[in-house]
Design an enzyme around this catalytic site. Structure first.
Site, PDB file in Angstrom:
ATOM      1  N   LYS A 180      49.768 -35.342  28.018  1.00 44.20           N
ATOM      2  CA  LYS A 180      51.195 -35.542  27.970  1.00 44.20           C
ATOM      3  C   LYS A 180      51.520 -36.523  27.260  1.00 44.20           C
ATOM      4  O   LYS A 180      52.818 -36.305  26.667  1.00 44.20           O
ATOM      5  CB  LYS A 180      51.639 -35.587  29.560  1.00 44.20           C
ATOM      6  CG  LYS A 180      51.515 -34.400  30.331  1.00 44.20           C
ATOM      7  CD  LYS A 180      51.829 -34.675  31.908  1.00 44.20           C
ATOM      8  CE  LYS A 180      51.664 -33.312  32.786  1.00 44.20           C
ATOM      9  NZ  LYS A 180      50.579 -32.497  32.521  1.00 44.20           N
ATOM     10  N   LYS A 218      52.779 -40.474  36.382  1.00 44.28           N
ATOM     11  CA  LYS A 218      52.376 -39.279  36.529  1.00 44.28           C
ATOM     12  C   LYS A 218      51.023 -39.356  35.458  1.00 44.28           C
ATOM     13  O   LYS A 218      51.140 -40.021  34.652  1.00 44.28           O
ATOM     14  CB  LYS A 218      53.191 -38.079  36.147  1.00 44.28           C
ATOM     15  CG  LYS A 218      53.872 -38.072  34.946  1.00 44.28           C
ATOM     16  CD  LYS A 218      54.933 -36.770  35.011  1.00 44.28           C
ATOM     17  CE  LYS A 218      55.453 -36.642  33.635  1.00 44.28           C
ATOM     18  NZ  LYS A 218      56.304 -35.435  33.478  1.00 44.28           N
ATOM     19  N   GLY A 266      50.869 -29.707  39.132  1.00 45.31           N
ATOM     20  CA  GLY A 266      51.066 -29.501  40.659  1.00 45.31           C
ATOM     21  C   GLY A 266      51.393 -30.613  41.469  1.00 45.31           C
ATOM     22  O   GLY A 266      51.215 -30.463  42.634  1.00 45.31           O
ATOM     23  N   GLY A 267      51.996 -31.531  40.906  1.00 47.66           N
ATOM     24  CA  GLY A 267      52.245 -32.654  41.602  1.00 47.66           C
ATOM     25  C   GLY A 267      51.500 -33.595  41.841  1.00 47.66           C
ATOM     26  O   GLY A 267      51.498 -34.811  42.351  1.00 47.66           O
ATOM     27  N   HIS A 275      64.700 -28.756  37.778  1.00 56.63           N
ATOM     28  CA  HIS A 275      63.573 -28.498  37.123  1.00 56.63           C
ATOM     29  C   HIS A 275      63.789 -27.127  36.613  1.00 56.63           C
ATOM     30  O   HIS A 275      63.840 -25.858  37.506  1.00 56.63           O
ATOM     31  CB  HIS A 275      62.386 -28.544  38.148  1.00 56.63           C
ATOM     32  CG  HIS A 275      60.892 -28.286  37.439  1.00 56.63           C
ATOM     33  ND1 HIS A 275      59.838 -28.678  37.694  1.00 56.63           N
ATOM     34  CD2 HIS A 275      60.580 -27.109  36.406  1.00 56.63           C
ATOM     35  CE1 HIS A 275      58.656 -28.350  37.203  1.00 56.63           C
ATOM     36  NE2 HIS A 275      59.280 -27.590  36.326  1.00 56.63           N
ATOM     37  N   ARG A 307      49.247 -21.843  29.929  1.00 58.63           N
ATOM     38  CA  ARG A 307      48.627 -20.857  30.877  1.00 58.63           C
ATOM     39  C   ARG A 307      49.553 -20.118  31.505  1.00 58.63           C
ATOM     40  O   ARG A 307      51.057 -20.248  31.225  1.00 58.63           O
ATOM     41  CB  ARG A 307      47.846 -21.447  31.990  1.00 58.63           C
ATOM     42  CG  ARG A 307      48.704 -22.412  32.687  1.00 58.63           C
ATOM     43  CD  ARG A 307      47.775 -23.012  34.015  1.00 58.63           C
ATOM     44  NE  ARG A 307      48.513 -24.244  34.572  1.00 58.63           N
ATOM     45  CZ  ARG A 307      49.403 -24.168  35.618  1.00 58.63           C
ATOM     46  NH1 ARG A 307      49.680 -22.959  36.151  1.00 58.63           N
ATOM     47  NH2 ARG A 307      49.759 -25.121  36.212  1.00 58.63           N
TER      48      ARG A 307
END
Length: 715
Positions: free
Chosen positions: A142, A184, A190-191, A236, A321
């Site tokens: 990221k 993060k 997925g959190g 989002h 993906r």
């Protein structure tokens, strides 16, 4: 940091998204054999398309999945052993080579975004159904992805993405960004490993928690953190992109995924509500720019955070993906994106141009996807697991689709994510899609574990959601409305009593109710029910129901609720059918015909589940021993039990400590998620039943309180 303000954009023609810049044309090699390196509904969904295209599939399974649907859907399946077998990339590649398999599809989990795994496939001559390993590596990190996006002119959220990872250094960066901030993992998804930090005082504790969860979810390197400005009222919004090996790249519309819990999506919809066309086209263009900047090939999702207060949007990350929510995009574009993946991997061009995609989106209306999870929303969305004792699903059609990996009798294990199915519906407009979703959810019946189905129904009826006023804090903002206790209609208790009455007569066994002169000629039974609605501040309503049989399929019913006058239903005509703990009832009440399913849980003969008029109600059938406890005649020792199968990560208290209600007691891990178990009362800790590292079943006692006057049972 540049951002796009939609109000300042001038309206213009749609950008030219389709390009053919590659001089060397890839050779087209049709795929004939496929290894599906994933599980559950993911594997089943991929197998379905592969089978339609005449591609031979092989599936993989672990010990917990040995009897799963995906393990038996293909002619050939291979066992991987322990639960973490899906992450053994080296072994999976060897299996593909050993069985002469041409291509491998990683699904959308586990190894699907592992660049090293993609590279090993390339090295061994196995076609990897996904993007090039380098593109995956660039966008999977990221920090690196944000550098690339900034260089490409794609706006990013202000934050720190560097290598200084000491606690003190990260705290200083957070202060410069200014609280609230978002922590993060650089490998997040997925959190997992994500925490919102509202103020400086909680930063270090949240950092440790985020790192521990990220390391458990993503392995070594997962603890490397990003610190970003937290947008207070964010949406989002993500864009589905697709690129081929010929230099073509298109956007297949956007999806709004703002309704979330634990930073994970619950509902996804396309098109995004309340988004003007100028902003929509700008999002598509930036998403395509992001994909082209890394030489992307295949299906990908570019995720943006949209600030509702300013109208700005920022790049968050790119998922390299096909995502869980891809059926929403398929519904509004009339495509099969897994088929697109196969064709692109074989060297073919994209099946549609951007212009053709736009025309389809304009024609096909709106679509919504609801994720059906094994979890308990009323208890903070705690994950659940267990056997699907009873499962009834909505009818599917061209506009109603179900992607599921479980059938009745299957067990949802705590070893993996608790998603049972995805329900996807389409309508000519958003309002129609929402109504169809709510109606389809009313047809769902699940017994054996907790699900979020009733919560999803309430979401679909929420005025704010219907109006499109969504943001990632939607559930917290409207929690009073979404978690309002439900008053159980008297007809539910009558049908529950009739169900037990007729089922026990059918089984020729004694009922749980009190028998009044019951014998050969007796015809009356009394039942005491307790509502199991955890939202009820009174702890569950108790209702007494008397059933009198007057003739064949003819009954009287009398209901007595606390502080209310008895309610009597006379001459009810009721027919029933009983089989394996399930009773189907059709009863004619005054002016109303009601059809009901009553399920008796074989693991707890005191629990009943009633499905009636599109709603689920859980009741406890109180026997004399239970009645005494309910009346406080036999106090149980206060204790706190594990709400799900789990591992003990940390005991936050010691024996002898005095705690207040809400204080943290134990930190547990289940389904790769950390959960803090808090004290339900003030009291003194008498015993800690387990040490750190212990594994516990659901219902296992974790903490025992000293018995004090006025102490309540917490189980």
């Amino acid at each position: 940091m540049r951002s796009i303000k939609p109000t300042h954009l001038r309206r213009r023609a749609f950008p030219r998204y389709l390009s053919t810049t590659t001089s060397a044309q890839p050779h087209i090699v049709p795929i004939t054999s496929l290894l599906i390196a994933n599980r559950g509904e993911i594997a089943l969904r991929i197998h379905k398309t592969a089978e339609r295209l005449g591609i031979k599939t092989t599936t993989l399974y672990t010990d917990p999945d040995a009897s799963s649907q995906h393990a038996s859907c293909s002619p050939h399946s291979v066992g991987l052993g322990a639960a973490d077998g899906y992450l053994d990339g080296e072994r999976i590649v060897k299996l593909a080579k050993q069985h002469g398999i041409q291509a491998l599809h990683p699904g959308y989990g586990f190894l699907s975004e592992n660049s090293a795994f993609a590279k090993r496939c390339e090295q061994e001559g196995v076609v990897f159904i996904g993007p090039p390993a380098q593109a995956m590596a660039d966008m999977g990190d990221k920090a690196r992805s944000k550098e690339i996006m900034t260089e490409a002119g794609v706006p990013c959220v202000p934050g720190y993405h560097g290598g200084e990872q000491g606690e003190a250094e990260l705290l200083e960066h957070a202060k410069l960004i200014q609280f609230p901030v978002l922590l993060k993992s650089v490998r997040g998804g997925g959190g997992k490993g994500m925490r919102i930090v509202m103020e400086e005082g909680e930063f270090l504790q949240q950092l440790k928690s985020a790192r521990a969860e990220a390391r458990a979810s993503f392995g070594e390197g997962g603890e490397v953190m990003l610190v970003e400005k937290y947008i207070v009222r964010p949406r989002h919004v993500e864009v589905q992109v697709f690129a081929d090996k010929h230099g073509n790249c298109v956007a297949l519309g956007e999806r709004d995924c703002s309704v979330q819990r634990r930073h994970q999506k619950i509902l996804e919809e396309s098109p995004a509500p309340d988004l003007d066309n100028v902003t929509r086209l700008e999002l598509w263009e930036k998403a395509r720019t992001a994909a082209l900047a890394v030489g992307y090939v295949g299906a990908g999702t570019v995720e943006f955070i949209f600030d509702k207060d300013t109208g700005d949007f920022y790049f968050m990350e790119m998922n390299t993906r096909l995502q869980v929510e891809h059926p929403v995009s398929e519904m509004v574009t009339g495509t099969d994106l897994v088929e697109w993946q196969f064709r692109v991997a074989a060297g073919e061009r994209l099946p549609l141009t951007q212009k053709e995609i736009i025309e389809r989106i304009q024609e096909r209306g709106a679509a919504i996807e609801a994720r059906i999870y094994a979890e308990n929303p009323e208890r903070g969305f705690l994950p659940d697991s267990g056997k699907l004792v009873h499962l009834r699903t909505p009818r599917v059609s061209e506009d109603i689709r179900i992607d599921a990996g479980f059938v009745e009798g299957d067990t949802v294990t705590e070893a993996y994510d608790g998603m049972i199915a995805k329900l996807i519906v389409r309508g000519q407009d958003r309002e129609t899609a929402i109504r169809r979703m709510e109606l389809a959810l009313r047809d769902y019946e699940v017994v054996g574990l907790s699900t979020n189905i009733e919560f999803l129904k309430r979401l679909c009826r929420s005025p704010a959601f219907i109006a499109g006023d969504v943001e990632t804090g939607f559930i917290e903002k409207w929690k009073e409305e979404l978690f309002d206790p439900v008053v159980v209609n008297p007809e539910v208790f009558v049908q529950a009593a009739l169900g037990v009455f007729t089922s026990h007569i059918t089984k020729d066994a004694e009922p749980h109710g009190e028998s009044l002169g019951f014998g050969t000629n007796s015809s009356e039974r009394r039942f005491l029910f307790k509502s199991l609605d955890v939202l009820d501040p009174k702890g569950g309503e108790e209702v007494e129901v008397s059933i009198t049989q007057k003739g064949n399929n003819l009954f009287d019913a009398r209901i007595l609720r606390k502080d209310e006058k008895a309610q009597v239903f006379e001459n009810l005509v009721s027919s029933s059918a009983f089989a394996a703990g399930k009773t189907g009832l059709t009863t004619f009440f005054p002016h109303t015909r009601i059809e009901t399913t009553v399920i008796e849980d074989p693991n707890n003969d005191n629990k009943l589940t009633v499905f009636q008029t599109g709603a689920k109600t859980e009741l406890s059938l109180i026997s004399p021993a239970w009645y005494e406890r309910a009346l406080g005649l036999k106090e149980l020792r206060a204790s706190v039990a594990a709400p799900m199968p789990c591992k003990i990560l940390k005991n936050e208290v010691k024996e002898g400590d005095r705690v207040t209600k809400g204080a943290p007691l134990v930190v547990i891990e289940s389904m790769k998620m950390e959960t803090v178990i808090r004290s339900p009362q003030d009291g003194v800790i008498k015993k800690l039943a387990h040490k750190e590292g212990d594994k516990c079943k659901a219902g296992t006692i974790l903490v025992v309180f000293e018995e004090e006057e006025g102490a309540a049972t917490a189980r």
